[in-house]
Design a protein around this motif. Structure first.
Motif, PDB file in Angstrom:
ATOM      1  N   PHE A 153      50.104  62.357  81.824  1.00 44.74           N
ATOM      2  CA  PHE A 153      50.718  63.352  81.186  1.00 44.74           C
ATOM      3  C   PHE A 153      52.090  64.061  81.427  1.00 44.74           C
ATOM      4  O   PHE A 153      52.241  65.203  80.667  1.00 44.74           O
ATOM      5  CB  PHE A 153      48.772  63.708  81.015  1.00 44.74           C
ATOM      6  N   CYS A 154      51.462  64.824  82.704  1.00 40.59           N
ATOM      7  CA  CYS A 154      52.969  65.517  83.270  1.00 40.59           C
ATOM      8  C   CYS A 154      54.303  64.789  83.036  1.00 40.59           C
ATOM      9  O   CYS A 154      54.693  65.867  82.788  1.00 40.59           O
ATOM     10  CB  CYS A 154      52.987  65.543  85.112  1.00 40.59           C
ATOM     11  N   LEU A 155      54.391  63.649  83.566  1.00 36.41           N
ATOM     12  CA  LEU A 155      55.747  62.774  82.957  1.00 36.41           C
ATOM     13  C   LEU A 155      56.386  63.080  81.558  1.00 36.41           C
ATOM     14  O   LEU A 155      57.252  63.756  81.067  1.00 36.41           O
ATOM     15  CB  LEU A 155      55.511  61.726  83.490  1.00 36.41           C
ATOM     16  N   ALA A 156      55.406  63.024  80.792  1.00 40.40           N
ATOM     17  CA  ALA A 156      54.818  62.580  78.688  1.00 40.40           C
ATOM     18  C   ALA A 156      55.221  64.576  78.505  1.00 40.40           C
ATOM     19  O   ALA A 156      56.238  64.941  77.438  1.00 40.40           O
ATOM     20  CB  ALA A 156      53.483  62.961  78.281  1.00 40.40           C
ATOM     21  N   LEU A 157      55.340  65.344  79.149  1.00 41.34           N
ATOM     22  CA  LEU A 157      55.126  66.916  78.887  1.00 41.34           C
ATOM     23  C   LEU A 157      56.831  67.259  79.436  1.00 41.34           C
ATOM     24  O   LEU A 157      57.127  68.321  78.735  1.00 41.34           O
ATOM     25  CB  LEU A 157      53.844  67.953  79.864  1.00 41.34           C
TER      26      LEU A 157
ATOM     27  N   ILE B 281      53.654  50.505  79.886  1.00 37.63           N
ATOM     28  CA  ILE B 281      54.076  51.918  79.498  1.00 37.63           C
ATOM     29  C   ILE B 281      54.925  51.884  78.780  1.00 37.63           C
ATOM     30  O   ILE B 281      55.384  52.227  77.356  1.00 37.63           O
ATOM     31  CB  ILE B 281      54.231  52.703  80.475  1.00 37.63           C
ATOM     32  N   ILE B 282      56.104  51.355  78.936  1.00 38.75           N
ATOM     33  CA  ILE B 282      57.514  50.637  77.945  1.00 38.75           C
ATOM     34  C   ILE B 282      57.860  50.221  77.060  1.00 38.75           C
ATOM     35  O   ILE B 282      58.525  50.508  76.176  1.00 38.75           O
ATOM     36  CB  ILE B 282      58.701  51.119  79.580  1.00 38.75           C
ATOM     37  N   LEU B 283      56.774  49.219  77.393  1.00 36.08           N
ATOM     38  CA  LEU B 283      57.574  48.395  75.904  1.00 36.08           C
ATOM     39  C   LEU B 283      56.256  49.288  74.711  1.00 36.08           C
ATOM     40  O   LEU B 283      56.957  48.949  73.997  1.00 36.08           O
ATOM     41  CB  LEU B 283      56.308  46.806  76.189  1.00 36.08           C
ATOM     42  N   LEU B 284      55.193  50.120  74.921  1.00 37.85           N
ATOM     43  CA  LEU B 284      54.380  50.454  74.344  1.00 37.85           C
ATOM     44  C   LEU B 284      55.564  51.548  74.034  1.00 37.85           C
ATOM     45  O   LEU B 284      55.216  51.345  71.922  1.00 37.85           O
ATOM     46  CB  LEU B 284      52.958  51.259  74.190  1.00 37.85           C
TER      47      LEU B 284
ATOM     48  N   MET C 233      62.331  52.543  85.334  1.00 37.14           N
ATOM     49  CA  MET C 233      61.224  52.605  84.258  1.00 37.14           C
ATOM     50  C   MET C 233      61.015  53.828  83.963  1.00 37.14           C
ATOM     51  O   MET C 233      60.720  54.657  82.287  1.00 37.14           O
ATOM     52  CB  MET C 233      59.644  52.397  84.329  1.00 37.14           C
ATOM     53  N   SER C 234      61.527  54.842  84.793  1.00 37.20           N
ATOM     54  CA  SER C 234      61.169  56.425  84.510  1.00 37.20           C
ATOM     55  C   SER C 234      62.308  56.868  83.454  1.00 37.20           C
ATOM     56  O   SER C 234      61.927  58.150  82.689  1.00 37.20           O
ATOM     57  CB  SER C 234      61.517  57.007  85.406  1.00 37.20           C
ATOM     58  N   VAL C 235      63.690  56.140  83.655  1.00 38.90           N
ATOM     59  CA  VAL C 235      64.264  56.760  82.001  1.00 38.90           C
ATOM     60  C   VAL C 235      63.431  56.424  80.411  1.00 38.90           C
ATOM     61  O   VAL C 235      64.113  56.914  79.780  1.00 38.90           O
ATOM     62  CB  VAL C 235      65.895  56.376  82.519  1.00 38.90           C
ATOM     63  N   GLY C 236      62.653  55.662  80.865  1.00 35.36           N
ATOM     64  CA  GLY C 236      62.334  55.200  80.097  1.00 35.36           C
ATOM     65  C   GLY C 236      61.825  56.035  79.270  1.00 35.36           C
ATOM     66  O   GLY C 236      61.705  56.038  77.663  1.00 35.36           O
ATOM     67  N   LEU C 237      60.510  56.630  79.559  1.00 38.92           N
ATOM     68  CA  LEU C 237      59.882  57.657  79.256  1.00 38.92           C
ATOM     69  C   LEU C 237      60.603  58.792  78.933  1.00 38.92           C
ATOM     70  O   LEU C 237      60.259  59.919  77.863  1.00 38.92           O
ATOM     71  CB  LEU C 237      58.408  57.981  80.487  1.00 38.92           C
ATOM     72  N   MET C 238      61.785  58.883  79.280  1.00 40.25           N
ATOM     73  CA  MET C 238      62.744  60.530  78.907  1.00 40.25           C
ATOM     74  C   MET C 238      63.170  60.226  77.554  1.00 40.25           C
ATOM     75  O   MET C 238      63.110  60.852  77.002  1.00 40.25           O
ATOM     76  CB  MET C 238      63.503  60.248  80.273  1.00 40.25           C
TER      77      MET C 238
ATOM     78  N   VAL D 280      50.356  58.758  74.676  1.00 40.65           N
ATOM     79  CA  VAL D 280      49.732  58.030  73.991  1.00 40.65           C
ATOM     80  C   VAL D 280      50.347  56.709  74.720  1.00 40.65           C
ATOM     81  O   VAL D 280      49.483  55.930  75.294  1.00 40.65           O
ATOM     82  CB  VAL D 280      50.050  58.116  72.573  1.00 40.65           C
ATOM     83  N   CYS D 281      51.465  56.680  74.681  1.00 41.34           N
ATOM     84  CA  CYS D 281      52.040  55.240  75.459  1.00 41.34           C
ATOM     85  C   CYS D 281      51.324  54.790  76.562  1.00 41.34           C
ATOM     86  O   CYS D 281      51.279  54.180  77.427  1.00 41.34           O
ATOM     87  CB  CYS D 281      53.122  55.357  75.368  1.00 41.34           C
ATOM     88  N   GLY D 282      51.965  56.333  77.523  1.00 40.54           N
ATOM     89  CA  GLY D 282      51.471  56.376  79.200  1.00 40.54           C
ATOM     90  C   GLY D 282      49.489  55.741  78.750  1.00 40.54           C
ATOM     91  O   GLY D 282      49.487  55.376  79.801  1.00 40.54           O
ATOM     92  N   TYR D 283      49.095  56.602  78.262  1.00 40.28           N
ATOM     93  CA  TYR D 283      47.716  56.586  78.284  1.00 40.28           C
ATOM     94  C   TYR D 283      47.356  54.840  77.854  1.00 40.28           C
ATOM     95  O   TYR D 283      45.873  54.080  77.986  1.00 40.28           O
ATOM     96  CB  TYR D 283      46.832  57.172  77.118  1.00 40.28           C
ATOM     97  N   GLY D 284      47.720  54.149  76.619  1.00 41.59           N
ATOM     98  CA  GLY D 284      48.015  52.858  76.447  1.00 41.59           C
ATOM     99  C   GLY D 284      48.111  52.281  77.584  1.00 41.59           C
ATOM    100  O   GLY D 284      47.391  50.754  77.927  1.00 41.59           O
ATOM    101  N   GLY D 285      49.485  51.607  78.035  1.00 46.42           N
ATOM    102  CA  GLY D 285      50.229  51.416  79.090  1.00 46.42           C
ATOM    103  C   GLY D 285      48.726  51.397  80.169  1.00 46.42           C
ATOM    104  O   GLY D 285      48.772  49.838  81.105  1.00 46.42           O
ATOM    105  N   LEU D 286      47.917  52.096  80.740  1.00 43.79           N
ATOM    106  CA  LEU D 286      46.985  52.495  81.586  1.00 43.79           C
ATOM    107  C   LEU D 286      46.344  51.429  81.298  1.00 43.79           C
ATOM    108  O   LEU D 286      45.818  50.523  82.340  1.00 43.79           O
ATOM    109  CB  LEU D 286      47.025  53.277  81.697  1.00 43.79           C
ATOM    110  N   LEU D 287      45.658  51.621  80.118  1.00 48.36           N
ATOM    111  CA  LEU D 287      44.862  50.508  79.838  1.00 48.36           C
ATOM    112  C   LEU D 287      44.804  49.572  79.665  1.00 48.36           C
ATOM    113  O   LEU D 287      44.121  48.007  79.614  1.00 48.36           O
ATOM    114  CB  LEU D 287      43.847  51.035  77.950  1.00 48.36           C
ATOM    115  N   LEU D 288      46.232  48.774  79.077  1.00 51.85           N
ATOM    116  CA  LEU D 288      46.331  47.241  78.894  1.00 51.85           C
ATOM    117  C   LEU D 288      46.761  46.733  80.413  1.00 51.85           C
ATOM    118  O   LEU D 288      46.477  46.046  81.133  1.00 51.85           O
ATOM    119  CB  LEU D 288      47.794  47.221  78.499  1.00 51.85           C
TER     120      LEU D 288
END
Length: 291
Positions: free
Chosen positions: A26-30, A259-262, A207-212, A239-247
């Protein structure tokens, strides 16, 4: 209803490592997603990738000095990222080469140096940890670092929003009115570096640049105002962070790549169905224009 609770919420209630991972996502998304939006707007999408590689040798030196120490690796990554941005900027200013060419040269050299340092002084496991991270292994100090970077980023963007927008759209005008465009640009580069340093603790440097970047690129296809693009980018990233964690939890795949694939899947859907420049929207407008 109870099945949905068990499927979507219970893992985060039952396991503390899942809660830590969710909060860090959540923090990284924000913080990372808005930085990515400004990079996309400035047509510097690949610069985030270059900067993420530049962090690696500094983190590797921090690892050599103090082992898997969060402060040492973060400080090393920050110094390396700022130095690469500084050297690439100076090379662009005093040579005929464009900025993207200099960033490419520096980031490839930095990546090679970082891999070499870790390979000589560590193991393949250490190298994989630095490159790909593990959001499920985020501990309390790493979470504090990520939350602190998010707080600084959000406050800094709130303060520099208008001048940064002007500097991104028309740097010549800002220079003409003595708007200190170079100062805002430098501050923005520092925000890019600290977000990549915070991100590599959870997702690794690759991967960090992917979420960015990927949520920011996708959001541009769903809105045409800056406020909406920023909001949608943050939402997609979370949402991708949340979904990636569940996956990762249910089918036991690495959390960062999940997370990055989502994010990549959302990008593909945005390319097809995005209302502002997506394939379907463009075909629809073209058809009605001909009719």
């Amino acid at each position: 209803m109870s099945d949905l609770y068990t499927l979507l919420i219970e893992p985060f209630v039952e396991f503390s490592f899942m809660r830590f991972a969710l909060v860090s996502s959540f923090c990284l998304a924000l913080s990372s997603a808005p930085i990515g939006v400004f990079l996309v707007m400035r047509r510097m999408s690949l610069m985030g990738d270059a900067m993420s590689h530049a962090v690696l040798p500094g983190a590797a030196i921090g690892y050599m000095v103090a082992g898997l120490s969060l402060p040492a690796m973060s400080l090393g990554g920050f110094v390396a990222g700022v130095l690469m941005a500084l050297f690439a900027g100076l090379a662009s200013r005093f040579t005929s080469l464009k900025e993207d060419a200099n960033f490419a040269a520096f980031y490839l050299s930095s990546l090679a140096l970082g891999v070499l340092l870790v390979s000589v002084n560590g193991s393949s496991v250490d190298l994989l940890h630095l490159l790909f991270g593990s959001v499920l292994a985020v501990d309390e100090p790493a979470l504090v670092l990520v939350a602190s970077v998010t707080t600084v980023t959000v406050l800094a963007l709130a303060i520099m929003y208008r001048p940064l927008m002007m500097e991104s759209i028309d740097p010549t005008f800002l220079r003409a009115v003595n708007g200190k465009g170079g100062l805002w640009y430098g501050a923005f580069l520092v925000l890019v570096v600290i977000n990549l340093v915070a991100g590599f603790q959870a997702l690794g440097t690759l991967m960090s640049v992917g979420l960015m970047m990927v949520p920011a690129i996708s959001a541009r296809l769903w809105a045409n105002s800056m406020g909406k693009v920023l909001s949608i980018a943050c939402l997609i990233a979370f949402v991708c962070g949340y979904g990636g964690l569940l996956l990762s939890f249910y089918i036991e795949v690495p959390s960062g790549p999940a997370i990055i694939l989502l994010c990549g899947l959302v990008y593909l859907l945005s390319v097809i169905f995005g209302v502002h420049g997506g394939v379907v929207a463009r075909l629809w407008r073209s058809k009605h224009r001909v009719a």
